[in-house]
Write an enzyme that holds these catalytic residues in place. Structure first.
Site, PDB file in Angstrom:
ATOM      1  N   ALA A  20      16.319  -0.231  -4.518  1.00  0.00           N
ATOM      2  CA  ALA A  20      16.162  -1.897  -4.704  1.00  0.00           C
ATOM      3  C   ALA A  20      17.260  -2.376  -4.273  1.00  0.00           C
ATOM      4  O   ALA A  20      17.767  -3.556  -4.673  1.00  0.00           O
ATOM      5  CB  ALA A  20      15.699  -2.264  -6.199  1.00  0.00           C
ATOM      6  N   VAL A  70      16.183  10.165  -5.801  1.00  0.00           N
ATOM      7  CA  VAL A  70      14.814  10.410  -6.661  1.00  0.00           C
ATOM      8  C   VAL A  70      14.296  12.063  -6.372  1.00  0.00           C
ATOM      9  O   VAL A  70      13.503  12.326  -7.298  1.00  0.00           O
ATOM     10  CB  VAL A  70      13.996   9.218  -6.425  1.00  0.00           C
ATOM     11  CG1 VAL A  70      14.429   8.042  -7.034  1.00  0.00           C
ATOM     12  CG2 VAL A  70      13.281   9.410  -5.212  1.00  0.00           C
ATOM     13  N   ASN A  96       9.668   2.065  -6.547  1.00  0.00           N
ATOM     14  CA  ASN A  96       9.581   1.545  -5.178  1.00  0.00           C
ATOM     15  C   ASN A  96      10.493   2.636  -4.000  1.00  0.00           C
ATOM     16  O   ASN A  96      10.070   2.223  -3.087  1.00  0.00           O
ATOM     17  CB  ASN A  96      10.401   0.208  -5.450  1.00  0.00           C
ATOM     18  CG  ASN A  96      10.701  -0.471  -4.013  1.00  0.00           C
ATOM     19  OD1 ASN A  96       9.933  -1.018  -3.147  1.00  0.00           O
ATOM     20  ND2 ASN A  96      11.819  -0.254  -3.477  1.00  0.00           N
ATOM     21  N   SER A 148       0.507   1.792  -1.222  1.00  0.00           N
ATOM     22  CA  SER A 148       0.130   1.131   0.058  1.00  0.00           C
ATOM     23  C   SER A 148      -1.142   1.119   0.532  1.00  0.00           C
ATOM     24  O   SER A 148      -1.887   2.066   0.045  1.00  0.00           O
ATOM     25  CB  SER A 148       1.171   2.117   0.992  1.00  0.00           C
ATOM     26  OG  SER A 148       0.833   1.565   2.235  1.00  0.00           O
ATOM     27  N   TYR A 161       2.913   9.955   4.901  1.00  0.00           N
ATOM     28  CA  TYR A 161       3.125   8.740   4.191  1.00  0.00           C
ATOM     29  C   TYR A 161       1.775   8.354   3.334  1.00  0.00           C
ATOM     30  O   TYR A 161       1.855   8.002   2.076  1.00  0.00           O
ATOM     31  CB  TYR A 161       3.586   7.628   5.043  1.00  0.00           C
ATOM     32  CG  TYR A 161       4.078   6.181   4.139  1.00  0.00           C
ATOM     33  CD1 TYR A 161       5.276   6.183   3.731  1.00  0.00           C
ATOM     34  CD2 TYR A 161       2.988   5.148   4.469  1.00  0.00           C
ATOM     35  CE1 TYR A 161       5.449   4.824   3.017  1.00  0.00           C
ATOM     36  CE2 TYR A 161       3.233   3.954   3.803  1.00  0.00           C
ATOM     37  CZ  TYR A 161       4.647   3.881   3.174  1.00  0.00           C
ATOM     38  OH  TYR A 161       4.960   2.512   2.402  1.00  0.00           O
ATOM     39  N   ALA A 164       1.189  10.618   0.524  1.00  0.00           N
ATOM     40  CA  ALA A 164       2.200  10.296  -0.818  1.00  0.00           C
ATOM     41  C   ALA A 164       1.539   9.109  -1.370  1.00  0.00           C
ATOM     42  O   ALA A 164       1.537   9.291  -2.538  1.00  0.00           O
ATOM     43  CB  ALA A 164       3.528  10.277   0.058  1.00  0.00           C
ATOM     44  N   LYS A 165       1.345   8.228  -0.739  1.00  0.00           N
ATOM     45  CA  LYS A 165       0.691   6.871  -1.423  1.00  0.00           C
ATOM     46  C   LYS A 165      -0.545   7.197  -1.876  1.00  0.00           C
ATOM     47  O   LYS A 165      -0.572   6.469  -3.066  1.00  0.00           O
ATOM     48  CB  LYS A 165       0.735   5.685  -0.264  1.00  0.00           C
ATOM     49  CG  LYS A 165       2.229   5.279   0.111  1.00  0.00           C
ATOM     50  CD  LYS A 165       3.096   4.939  -0.852  1.00  0.00           C
ATOM     51  CE  LYS A 165       4.380   4.341  -0.313  1.00  0.00           C
ATOM     52  NZ  LYS A 165       5.421   4.009  -1.521  1.00  0.00           N
TER      53      LYS A 165
END
Length: 253
Positions: A20, A70, A96, A148, A161, A164-165
């Site tokens: 963030a 992370v 996030n 997403s 991507y 993963a989402k």
């Protein structure tokens, strides 16, 4: 403060927002702060953390920033321990942090697929697990995962991507079932195409094609996403769990 306003107040709460220092994560943290939450964030290196701290200070927010990748389980555990020691309990977790390494499937390197999965999905899992250890003892908590629209509908050139989402949605629904008995809610927000540094660099024709596919005929803003997260983090969303809130202008229903 009247009862209606209390339903959306985060006064006295501690919110940990990953990744963030800028962009959507920064907008989310700023919205949570405006609702009264104390802000804690991380990013992958000290330069980004310093950038974030300066931005929060300019916005009048006294945020706490930590360097933490992370994908590093031990680093996440150490960061959560520092937050507990230096800030207090964690009431809200917003996953996030994320990266992209786009490319067509037939040309995609294994390491590009693995890195995106490690950061965007496994990293979120580790953060959820560590926060849940605290929240289940407290018997309250809010976890919001940033998924997403491409995790719902797919997108050429983003198989890593999108995977993963999409995985984050499954994680959200499963964790919601496991944690509901301890008054911990778990939800996901699935942004559509949003005005960010990434989309700002799109060619005009690609940008126009995206906008044409959106019924509201505009890209989203980081604030659009932040407002949805702030609602899910609030007392007013206490009976919502295991859900995916699409914030995409109607492009995927």
């Amino acid at each position: 403060m009247n009862d209606f306003m209390k339903n959306f107040s985060l006064e006295g709460k501690v919110a940990f927002v990953t990744g963030a220092s800028y962009g959507i994560g920064f907008a989310i943290a700023t919205a949570l702060s405006a609702a009264g939450a104390k802000i804690v964030f991380n990013d992958i290196n000290q330069d980004l953390v310093n950038k974030g701290l300066a931005a929060y200070a300019e916005a009048g927010i006294n945020a706490h920033g930590y360097v933490c990748d992370v994908t590093d389980e031990e680093a996440v555990q150490a960061t959560v321990a520092k937050i507990r020691e230096e800030v207090g309990i964690i009431d809200i977790l917003v996953n996030n942090a994320g990266i992209t390494k786009d490319g067509l499937m037939l040309r995609m390197k294994d390491e590009d697929f693995d890195r995106v999965i490690q950061t965007n999905l496994r990293g979120a899992f580790v953060c959820v697990r560590e926060a849940a250890k605290i929240m289940t003892r407290q018997r309250h908590g809010r976890i919001i995962n940033i998924s997403s629209v491409v995790g719902q509908m797919g997108n050429a050139g983003q198989i890593n991507y999108a995977s993963a989402k999409a995985g984050l949605i499954g994680l959200t629904k499963s964790a919601a079932k496991e944690l509901a008995g301890r008054n911990v809610t778990v939800n996901a927000v699935a942004p559509g195409f949003v005005e960010t540094d990434m989309t700002a660099g799109l060619p005009d024709d690609v940008r126009a094609a995206y906008i044409d596919a959106i019924p509201l005929k505009r890209l989203g803003t980081p604030q659009d996403i932040a407002d949805a997260v702030a609602f899910l983090a609030s007392p007013g969303a206490g009976y919502i769990t295991g859900q995916v809130i699409a914030v995409n202008g109607g492009m995927y229903c």
